[in-house]
Design an enzyme around this catalytic site. Structure first.
Site, PDB file in Angstrom:
ATOM      1  N   HIS A   1       0.989  -1.543   0.187  1.00 33.97           N
ATOM      2  CA  HIS A   1       0.207  -0.183   0.321  1.00 33.97           C
ATOM      3  C   HIS A   1       0.973   1.187  -0.390  1.00 33.97           C
ATOM      4  CE1 HIS A   1      -3.153  -2.242  -0.026  1.00 33.97           C
ATOM      5  NE2 HIS A   1      -4.283  -1.896   0.538  1.00 33.97           N
TER       6      HIS A   1
ATOM      7  N   LYS B   1     -10.127  -7.747   8.565  1.00 34.43           N
ATOM      8  CA  LYS B   1     -10.464  -7.419   9.753  1.00 34.43           C
ATOM      9  C   LYS B   1     -10.325  -6.174  10.415  1.00 34.43           C
ATOM     10  CE  LYS B   1      -6.471 -10.190  11.881  1.00 34.43           C
ATOM     11  NZ  LYS B   1      -6.404 -11.486  12.719  1.00 34.43           N
TER      12      LYS B   1
END
Length: 176
Positions: free
Chosen positions: A38, A103
């Site tokens: 990222h 999550k």
């Protein structure tokens, strides 16, 4: 609430049909990327460099798959804590990313980007990494191979089970 089967790339119509808490099964292409990838993607956007894949309508799974055993397409592939990507996700969403799988909670910036650009955040079932790997039929490393398990992989998935954690309206399963 009914379960829903969806195909990638995601359209705004499909995203609008998803509701927080709903069980969804994804088929098509999903990309893996974690925090190191990222960071590089955001740097590429900032430098106006070409990206390794077109984000338009795509889903990124926050996962670093384990090596595959002989005869298997991929090793266990469980979700990574999504908050580690929160500093980067809004810019990727702005550039066309429609879905994320991980999550845990997301920060306000991610939720605002999901609502503004019409996206969705899916929660994968932690502890079910072996089950998730059975839904993957093909894997290719497409970028940042030097990152090892954190390299970006293009996965072909069939009925990957997830839960809508934040829908396009900003409803958040973690805050119910």
């Amino acid at each position: 609430m009914s379960e829903q089967y969806i195909q990638t790339p995601l359209t705004n119509e499909v995203i609008d049909s998803l509701q927080v808490g709903q069980m969804v099964y994804i088929s098509g292409t999903v990309y893996t990327a974690r925090d190191a990838a990222h960071k590089r993607l955001v740097e590429m956007i900032q430098k106006n460099e070409p990206l390794p894949f077109d984000f338009t309508g795509q889903i990124v799974y926050y996962a670093g798959p384990c090596p595959n055993k002989p005869g298997f397409v991929i090793g266990s592939v469980g979700p990574t804590t999504s908050g580690r990507m929160d500093a980067y996700a809004p810019l990727l969403i702005e550039h066309g990313l429609k879905g994320m799988i991980g999550k845990g909670l997301r920060d306000d910036g991610v939720k605002e980007a999901i609502v503004k650009y019409k996206g969705v955040y899916f929660a994968a079932i932690g502890g079910a990494a072996a089950l998730m790997s059975q839904c993957i039929t093909h894997v290719d490393i497409i970028a940042f191979e030097d990152l090892g398990t954190e390299a970006i992989r293009k996965l072909t998935v069939k009925n990957l089970p997830v839960i809508v954690a934040i829908d396009a309206k900003g409803n958040d399963v973690y805050l119910k």
